[in-house]
Structures are given as structure tokens and as C-alpha cells.
Design a protein around this motif. Structure first.
Motif, PDB file in Angstrom:
ATOM      1  N   ASN A 221      43.882 -68.834 -65.514  1.00  0.00           N
ATOM      2  CA  ASN A 221      44.303 -67.975 -64.410  1.00  0.00           C
ATOM      3  C   ASN A 221      43.239 -68.034 -63.318  1.00  0.00           C
ATOM      4  O   ASN A 221      42.044 -67.987 -63.604  1.00  0.00           O
ATOM      5  N   TYR A 222      43.689 -68.140 -62.066  1.00  0.00           N
ATOM      6  CA  TYR A 222      42.767 -68.343 -60.943  1.00  0.00           C
ATOM      7  C   TYR A 222      42.956 -67.285 -59.862  1.00  0.00           C
ATOM      8  O   TYR A 222      43.946 -66.553 -59.833  1.00  0.00           O
ATOM      9  N   THR A 223      41.984 -67.215 -58.974  1.00  0.00           N
ATOM     10  CA  THR A 223      42.091 -66.404 -57.777  1.00  0.00           C
ATOM     11  C   THR A 223      41.598 -67.234 -56.604  1.00  0.00           C
ATOM     12  O   THR A 223      40.829 -68.194 -56.797  1.00  0.00           O
TER      13      THR A 223
ATOM     14  N   LYS B  11      39.084 -70.092 -57.803  1.00  0.00           N
ATOM     15  CA  LYS B  11      37.993 -69.651 -58.670  1.00  0.00           C
ATOM     16  C   LYS B  11      38.598 -69.133 -59.964  1.00  0.00           C
ATOM     17  O   LYS B  11      39.631 -68.451 -59.960  1.00  0.00           O
TER      18      LYS B  11
ATOM     19  N   TYR C 279      39.638 -66.968 -62.910  1.00  0.00           N
ATOM     20  CA  TYR C 279      39.798 -65.531 -63.115  1.00  0.00           C
ATOM     21  C   TYR C 279      39.821 -65.208 -64.611  1.00  0.00           C
ATOM     22  O   TYR C 279      39.238 -64.236 -65.046  1.00  0.00           O
ATOM     23  N   ASP C 280      40.520 -66.043 -65.391  1.00  0.00           N
ATOM     24  CA  ASP C 280      40.571 -65.879 -66.842  1.00  0.00           C
ATOM     25  C   ASP C 280      40.750 -67.252 -67.465  1.00  0.00           C
ATOM     26  O   ASP C 280      41.692 -67.972 -67.132  1.00  0.00           O
TER      27      ASP C 280
ATOM     28  N   THR D 262      39.644 -66.235 -73.678  1.00  0.00           N
ATOM     29  CA  THR D 262      40.507 -65.245 -73.052  1.00  0.00           C
ATOM     30  C   THR D 262      40.903 -64.179 -74.061  1.00  0.00           C
ATOM     31  O   THR D 262      41.046 -64.467 -75.258  1.00  0.00           O
TER      32      THR D 262
ATOM     33  N   ALA E   4      49.981 -62.321 -61.433  1.00  0.00           N
ATOM     34  CA  ALA E   4      49.480 -63.696 -61.339  1.00  0.00           C
ATOM     35  C   ALA E   4      50.453 -64.603 -60.601  1.00  0.00           C
ATOM     36  O   ALA E   4      50.477 -65.812 -60.814  1.00  0.00           O
TER      37      ALA E   4
ATOM     38  N   GLN F 123      49.642 -69.301 -62.036  1.00  0.00           N
ATOM     39  CA  GLN F 123      48.608 -68.342 -62.433  1.00  0.00           C
ATOM     40  C   GLN F 123      47.612 -68.195 -61.287  1.00  0.00           C
ATOM     41  O   GLN F 123      46.578 -68.859 -61.239  1.00  0.00           O
TER      42      GLN F 123
ATOM     43  N   VAL G  51      45.939 -64.889 -59.033  1.00  0.00           N
ATOM     44  CA  VAL G  51      45.773 -63.456 -58.812  1.00  0.00           C
ATOM     45  C   VAL G  51      45.104 -63.222 -57.459  1.00  0.00           C
ATOM     46  O   VAL G  51      44.122 -63.903 -57.142  1.00  0.00           O
TER      47      VAL G  51
END
Length: 407
Positions: free
Chosen positions: A243-245, A253, A255-256, A261, A365, A384, A386
Motif C-alpha cells: 500500500n502506497y501514498t 512512498k 504506506y504498508d 504488515t 486505499a 492501493q 492512500v
């Protein structure tokens, strides 16, 4: 794709050439670094007209994003929890206008915030009890702490209202919710909230069964959603996406992580508001179940009239008419809310292509789905990223999909 038959686009009323615009759009999102990877599935008449995946599920490990990639669907859990609630409703366990305090007495003496600050707040008694329908429609006066917009949000954060804790159970966190003031009088405003997590606890109390077990045994397994659960078992972990942001410079970047996880382990709390992981094929099965008015592949979980009630707007108007919504996985104008879904009321007022009666929701997400009964259509978007407000991909996909519908 498992669970649906592939059909020729033209036979399903689509322009194959126009559907390819979706593919080009997907590729551009990945090429421009806006998303690591994504999948889009379009179903009509119970057949898949389009199912593609592009990019990577895990940038660090160079794992491709595929149609069986497992993603955190977060708030797309809410419709499944709502189905569980309505199954108990059909069994005669309660009525929708029953006070939730009939089953959860901690909600018996609710108060509503009228002012003050984080040190001392003022409140007044709720004018009427919170009903089960209030929880299903997010008109209960509850909120989410993550919004950081009101004093009640702050009180949620300070008092541990978090359904992803490792050292608490569902009943304990719901009890914390009940001890705090409401943001508004029950039924007065639409406010996205922890209401669906409270409903998960209601399911547990009414059924006498752990909520996670109930959802798996009574909803997920009968619908054949084989990769949907509150965690990813070790054998399936290589299929979980990271998971990214979007960072300040618009780069992705982490995120998870996909391996390190919390979703690699069973959670302490099965969050009915946002705890599930799923795949495109699994969620399309859920969409088919809704389009089929409560049945799938010979298994009936809900009656036809119950599903019709769920897909009906239960607000006096649209979200915009119910106060000032602070957050939603949809726009506000022209959109109402049913029992677990947003409901399209007026595409012109919503300023987007669609059909009246279409239901939808998404996850934080950037995952999303919508179901259009008028067109016998369902679309599932999995990625994914966020937060879900980072990119307008849902609206873009909606336009591209409806523009390809020609018959």
C-alpha cells in the motif's frame, strides 16, 4: 476471471474500441508513477466484458499487479457487514427502527455535543434513541476520529476509538464509542462514521457468534469469495499488494508493506467498517449477488425485497442536504444513501455519468465499486493508494466505462 464468464464486448453492449481507452488510462497511471499498479473489472449481464491489470503490486519486490492480487479493501467491507445485518433482520431478530440500545444497552443514555473544548465539553441529551437504520445510513451522530475536524473527532482519538487495536476487543471499543458525545442528534445529519463497526458488534450480540466468524461463515463462504478475509494467510501472502501514498513531490512512498504488515496475522478485532482484504474476482461475486437481488449460483442469502430496500435512498434528500458532510467515499450533491451503499439520485446534479438507483462505495486505499441495476452493470477498481482523495481515478473510470456502453 473466476466467478464470471468472459463475454464478447459487443454482445454485452460495449464498444471494444472504447473499452480499450480504459486500458490506455490504466497504463498511463502506472507510467506516470501515479499508481504502482491497478486492476479494473467490468461486468454486464453476469459476464466479464473487461478485466485487465497493469503495473506492480509490490515495487520493492517487483511483483506484478494481477487480477488475483489481494488488496486491502477497507470501507468496501461495509456493504458485506450491512448484508449480515439484513440477514438477521430477515430472521425477525429486530426491526430497522428498533433502538440499538435494545441490544447494546451502553447506548441507552446518549448525549450530543453542544460546545466546549477538549478539556471540558458541553452536551445535551439525545432527543431520540439511535436506531439500527441510523447506523446503516450513517445518520446516528457518530463520527470517525481520523477526520480531525471536530471536537468529537478529537475525543475519539484521545479515548482509543480505534478498531485496529491489538490490545482490545470489539465490545470494548464499541463501549468507548458509547461513552462519548454524539456529533449531532440521531437522524439529523449524514456523517461518515464508525457506525458499521458498531453494527458488527450488533451482529455478534444478536447472533451469539463472533462477528468475524459470522461474516466468514454466513456471507463470505456461501458467496464463494475464497480470497476475502480479515487477514492474508501465509500461503497467499505473496499475492498481497503493498500500500502506497503520494509523497509531497508526488512520488509513491510505502504506506504498508506487502510482507511486514498487520494483515499477515488475524486481527484482535474484526472490523466491519474496514477490515477485509479481497480480490477483483471475489468482489465481482458480491456485485453479482446484489444484481441478482440476494442470490448467487443457487445460494440465497437475502430476499429480493430486502435487497431492493437496501438499494433505496433512505435520506430525505442527498448527502449535501444533510448538514455539511466532512468526508465520504463519494461526492455529496445528487447522491443519497441506502442501507450500506451510496445511491445515485441524479447524475446531472452529481455531474457525472451514471444511472439513478446505482449504488457504490470505496475504500481509503482508492479501491471502488459501483453496481448499476438499470444497466445490469458492475465495475470493480482495485489499487492501493492512500488516501482515496489523492487522485480522481474513480470519476475518470466512471466516464470511460459509461462512454464505452453503446447498446
Amino acid at each position: 476471471m473466476q466467478g464470471t464468464n468472459a463475454g464478447e464486448p459487443a454482445a454485452l453492449g460495449f464498444s471494444a474500441e472504447r473499452l480499450e481507452r480504459i486500458d490506455a488510462w490504466m497504463r498511463s497511471l502506472v507510467a506516470e508513477g501515479k499508481l504502482a499498479g491497478l486492476s479494473v473489472s467490468v461486468m454486464r449481464g453476469g459476464q466479464t466484458a473487461f478485466a485487465r491489470a497493469h503495473g506492480l503490486a509490490d515495487l520493492a519486490r517487483a511483483r506484478p499487479f494481477t487480477l488475483d492480487t489481494i488488496t486491502r479493501i477497507y470501507s468496501m467491507t461495509k456493504p458485506l457487514t450491512s448484508v449480515a445485518v439484513m440477514m438477521l433482520y430477515e430472521e425477525g431478530r429486530f426491526q430497522l427502527d428498533d433502538p440499538v440500545a435494545r441490544f447494546l444497552p451502553e447506548f441507552s443514555e446518549m448525549r450530543v455535543l453542544t460546545g466546549g473544548n477538549r478539556i471540558k465539553f458541553d452536551s445535551e441529551p439525545a432527543r431520540r434513541p439511535i436506531t439500527i437504520r441510523d447506523l446503516l445510513t450513517h445518520t446516528s451522530g457518530l463520527t470517525y476520529g481520523f477526520m480531525e475536524a471536530t471536537l468529537v473527532d478529537e475525543l475519539y482519538r484521545r479515548n482509543g476509538v480505534d478498531f485496529h487495536l491489538k490490545d482490545a476487543n470489539l465490545a470494548e471499543v464499541v463501549g468507548r464509542v458509547a461513552r462519548l458525545p454524539l456529533l449531532s442528534q440521531p437522524g439529523a445529519q449524514w456523517n461518515y462514521s464508525v457506525a458499521t463497526d458498531v453494527l458488527g458488534h450488533l451482529v455478534a450480540v444478536v447472533s451469539g457468534q463472533d462477528f468475524g466468524d459470522f461474516l466468514r461463515e454466513r456471507v463470505i463462504a456461501p458467496l464463494g469469495m475464497m480470497d476475502t478475509d480479515f487477514h492474508v494467510p501465509a500461503g497467499k501472502l505473496p499475492r498481497l499488494a503493498a500500500n502506497y501514498t503520494l509523497f509531497r513531490d508526488r512520488s509513491l512512498k510505502l504506506y504498508d508493506d506487502a510482507v511486514d504488515t498487520a494483515f499477515a496475522r488475524p486481527p484482535a478485532i474484526a472490523s466491519g467498517g474496514g477490515g477485509l482484504v479481497s480480490t477483483a474476482a471475489d468482489y465481482l461475486r458480491f456485485c453479482r449477488f446484489i444484481l441478482n437481488r440476494g442470490a448467487l449460483d443457487g445460494v440465497r442469502l437475502l430476499g429480493r425485497k430486502t435487497v431492493e430496500l437496501m438499494l433505496t435512498n433512505h435520506l430525505p434528500g442527498d448527502l449535501a442536504s444533510m448538514g455539511t458532510p466532512r468526508f465520504a467515499e463519494s461526492s455529496y450533491t445528487g447522491i443519497g444513501f441506502g442501507l450500506g451503499f451510496s445511491v445515485m439520485l441524479d447524475p446531472a446534479r452529481a455531474q457525472i455519468l451514471g444511472s439513478p438507483g446505482e449504488v457504490a462505495w470505496g475504500g481509503v486505499a482508492s479501491t471502488a465499486f459501483w453496481i448499476d441495476p438499470a444497466e445490469d452493470l458492475a465495475v470493480v477498481l482495485l489499487t492501493q493508494l492512500v488516501p482515496s482523495s489523492a487522485l480522481p481515478i474513480r470519476r475518470e473510470l466512471r466516464v470511460l466505462t459509461y462512454a464505452a456502453l453503446v447498446g
